[in-house]
Motif scaffolding. Structure first.
Motif, PDB file in Angstrom:
ATOM      1  N   THR A 263      -0.488   8.177  -2.962  1.00 15.25           N
ATOM      2  CA  THR A 263      -0.159   8.518  -4.346  1.00 15.25           C
ATOM      3  C   THR A 263      -0.956   7.633  -5.304  1.00 15.25           C
ATOM      4  O   THR A 263      -0.606   7.512  -6.475  1.00 15.25           O
ATOM      5  N   LEU A 264      -2.028   7.027  -4.807  1.00 19.78           N
ATOM      6  CA  LEU A 264      -2.891   6.194  -5.645  1.00 19.78           C
ATOM      7  C   LEU A 264      -3.793   7.075  -6.504  1.00 19.78           C
ATOM      8  O   LEU A 264      -4.237   8.141  -6.072  1.00 19.78           O
ATOM      9  N   SER A 265      -4.084   6.619  -7.703  1.00 19.19           N
ATOM     10  CA  SER A 265      -4.902   7.403  -8.626  1.00 19.19           C
ATOM     11  C   SER A 265      -6.388   7.333  -8.317  1.00 19.19           C
ATOM     12  O   SER A 265      -7.157   8.166  -8.801  1.00 19.19           O
ATOM     13  N   ASN A 266      -6.811   6.361  -7.534  1.00 22.42           N
ATOM     14  CA  ASN A 266      -8.230   6.199  -7.206  1.00 22.42           C
ATOM     15  C   ASN A 266      -8.448   6.300  -5.708  1.00 22.42           C
ATOM     16  O   ASN A 266      -7.597   5.909  -4.917  1.00 22.42           O
ATOM     17  N   ASP A 267      -9.624   6.820  -5.337  1.00 17.69           N
ATOM     18  CA  ASP A 267     -10.019   6.793  -3.932  1.00 17.69           C
ATOM     19  C   ASP A 267     -10.119   5.336  -3.493  1.00 17.69           C
ATOM     20  O   ASP A 267     -10.416   4.451  -4.299  1.00 17.69           O
ATOM     21  N   GLN A 268      -9.881   5.091  -2.211  1.00 21.75           N
ATOM     22  CA  GLN A 268      -9.953   3.729  -1.677  1.00 21.75           C
ATOM     23  C   GLN A 268     -10.952   3.672  -0.525  1.00 21.75           C
ATOM     24  O   GLN A 268     -10.952   4.555   0.335  1.00 21.75           O
ATOM     25  N   ASN A 269     -11.789   2.657  -0.529  1.00 22.23           N
ATOM     26  CA  ASN A 269     -12.649   2.330   0.598  1.00 22.23           C
ATOM     27  C   ASN A 269     -12.200   0.967   1.092  1.00 22.23           C
ATOM     28  O   ASN A 269     -12.557  -0.059   0.517  1.00 22.23           O
ATOM     29  N   TYR A 270     -11.372   0.974   2.129  1.00 28.10           N
ATOM     30  CA  TYR A 270     -10.837  -0.276   2.665  1.00 28.10           C
ATOM     31  C   TYR A 270     -11.867  -0.927   3.576  1.00 28.10           C
ATOM     32  O   TYR A 270     -12.360  -0.303   4.514  1.00 28.10           O
ATOM     33  N   ALA A 271     -12.192  -2.192   3.308  1.00 28.69           N
ATOM     34  CA  ALA A 271     -13.168  -2.939   4.110  1.00 28.69           C
ATOM     35  C   ALA A 271     -12.549  -3.325   5.447  1.00 28.69           C
ATOM     36  O   ALA A 271     -11.374  -3.684   5.524  1.00 28.69           O
ATOM     37  N   LEU A 272     -13.354  -3.242   6.492  1.00 29.11           N
ATOM     38  CA  LEU A 272     -12.908  -3.595   7.837  1.00 29.11           C
ATOM     39  C   LEU A 272     -13.470  -4.952   8.224  1.00 29.11           C
ATOM     40  O   LEU A 272     -14.559  -5.338   7.778  1.00 29.11           O
TER      41      LEU A 272
ATOM     42  N   LYS B 155      -6.895   9.992  -6.169  1.00 25.97           N
ATOM     43  CA  LYS B 155      -6.884  10.997  -7.225  1.00 25.97           C
ATOM     44  C   LYS B 155      -5.551  11.731  -7.321  1.00 25.97           C
ATOM     45  O   LYS B 155      -5.491  12.852  -7.824  1.00 25.97           O
ATOM     46  N   ALA B 156      -4.479  11.104  -6.826  1.00 26.03           N
ATOM     47  CA  ALA B 156      -3.149  11.667  -7.058  1.00 26.03           C
ATOM     48  C   ALA B 156      -2.814  11.463  -8.532  1.00 26.03           C
ATOM     49  O   ALA B 156      -3.237  10.472  -9.138  1.00 26.03           O
ATOM     50  N   ASN B 157      -2.122  12.394  -9.119  1.00 28.68           N
ATOM     51  CA  ASN B 157      -1.722  12.345 -10.529  1.00 28.68           C
ATOM     52  C   ASN B 157      -2.900  12.439 -11.489  1.00 28.68           C
ATOM     53  O   ASN B 157      -2.772  12.085 -12.656  1.00 28.68           O
ATOM     54  N   ILE B 158      -4.047  12.908 -10.995  1.00 28.62           N
ATOM     55  CA  ILE B 158      -5.234  13.108 -11.825  1.00 28.62           C
ATOM     56  C   ILE B 158      -5.560  14.602 -11.804  1.00 28.62           C
ATOM     57  O   ILE B 158      -5.685  15.200 -10.730  1.00 28.62           O
TER      58      ILE B 158
ATOM     59  N   TYR C  32      -5.249  21.449 -11.943  1.00 31.62           N
ATOM     60  CA  TYR C  32      -4.133  21.189 -11.043  1.00 31.62           C
ATOM     61  C   TYR C  32      -3.987  19.683 -10.893  1.00 31.62           C
ATOM     62  O   TYR C  32      -4.982  18.971 -10.751  1.00 31.62           O
ATOM     63  N   THR C  33      -2.769  19.181 -10.933  1.00 26.96           N
ATOM     64  CA  THR C  33      -2.519  17.746 -10.801  1.00 26.96           C
ATOM     65  C   THR C  33      -1.721  17.491  -9.526  1.00 26.96           C
ATOM     66  O   THR C  33      -0.509  17.705  -9.499  1.00 26.96           O
ATOM     67  N   PRO C  34      -2.383  17.043  -8.454  1.00 33.93           N
ATOM     68  CA  PRO C  34      -1.661  16.796  -7.206  1.00 33.93           C
ATOM     69  C   PRO C  34      -0.796  15.537  -7.294  1.00 33.93           C
ATOM     70  O   PRO C  34      -1.194  14.548  -7.894  1.00 33.93           O
ATOM     71  N   ARG C  35       0.376  15.576  -6.715  1.00 28.34           N
ATOM     72  CA  ARG C  35       1.274  14.414  -6.675  1.00 28.34           C
ATOM     73  C   ARG C  35       0.914  13.476  -5.534  1.00 28.34           C
ATOM     74  O   ARG C  35       1.287  12.319  -5.530  1.00 28.34           O
ATOM     75  N   GLY C  36       0.198  13.991  -4.540  1.00 24.98           N
ATOM     76  CA  GLY C  36      -0.206  13.182  -3.399  1.00 24.98           C
ATOM     77  C   GLY C  36      -1.439  13.776  -2.745  1.00 24.98           C
ATOM     78  O   GLY C  36      -1.761  14.942  -2.959  1.00 24.98           O
ATOM     79  N   ARG C  37      -2.138  12.956  -1.967  1.00 21.80           N
ATOM     80  CA  ARG C  37      -3.340  13.398  -1.253  1.00 21.80           C
ATOM     81  C   ARG C  37      -3.217  12.971   0.194  1.00 21.80           C
ATOM     82  O   ARG C  37      -2.494  12.030   0.515  1.00 21.80           O
ATOM     83  N   VAL C  38      -3.968  13.649   1.075  1.00 21.24           N
ATOM     84  CA  VAL C  38      -3.934  13.305   2.495  1.00 21.24           C
ATOM     85  C   VAL C  38      -5.362  13.163   3.012  1.00 21.24           C
ATOM     86  O   VAL C  38      -6.257  13.894   2.598  1.00 21.24           O
ATOM     87  N   THR C  39      -5.562  12.201   3.908  1.00 20.53           N
ATOM     88  CA  THR C  39      -6.844  11.968   4.575  1.00 20.53           C
ATOM     89  C   THR C  39      -6.563  11.819   6.058  1.00 20.53           C
ATOM     90  O   THR C  39      -5.647  11.085   6.436  1.00 20.53           O
ATOM     91  N   ASP C  40      -7.332  12.533   6.887  1.00 12.60           N
ATOM     92  CA  ASP C  40      -7.139  12.326   8.331  1.00 12.60           C
ATOM     93  C   ASP C  40      -8.170  11.323   8.828  1.00 12.60           C
ATOM     94  O   ASP C  40      -9.326  11.344   8.428  1.00 12.60           O
TER      95      ASP C  40
END
Length: 114
Positions: free
Chosen positions: A8-17, A28-31, A37-45
């Motif tokens: 439900t974060l508003s920005n994409d995340q690139n988490y460092a390993l 881009k949730a709530n954007i 269309y304004t999605p309340r949540g996003r999913v990534t596999d």
């Protein structure tokens, strides 16, 4: 096997390993999208291996602990999963609903009602 990360974060995340590289998690949730269309949540596999590495990332841990990230082994509608998560982060744009919840004045629009 795929792991599904809901956000439900508003920005994409690139988490460092630790070993280098990053794991991308869609935000881009709530954007509002170009399709109005304004999605309340996003999913990534992601893969199991990526998830094992991602669990070591401190920021990912904080996002998950604070309710902005949820991880499931079964794919579901991100809108439904988001109802059980933190609604939005501080970078989400204000909406009439969020302003009312904070007891702030909601701007009036200039459109004439029918």
């Amino acid at each position: 096997m795929s792991i599904y990360v809901y956000s439900t974060l508003s920005n994409d995340q690139n988490y460092a390993l630790e070993a280098g590289g990053t794991v991308f998690i869609a935000g881009k949730a709530n954007i509002m999208t170009k399709q109005m269309y304004t999605p309340r949540g996003r999913v990534t596999d992601i893969t199991d291996e990526q998830y094992v590495l991602l669990r070591k990332n401190h920021v990912f841990q904080l996002h998950e602990k604070n309710g902005f990230i949820a991880v499931e082994e079964i794919k579901a509608d991100p809108e439904k999963v988001a109802t059980n998560m933190e609604a939005s982060d501080l970078s989400a744009p204000d909406t009439p609903e969020s302003l009312e919840a904070e007891n702030k004045e909601v701007p009036k629009n200039n459109k004439k009602g029918k």
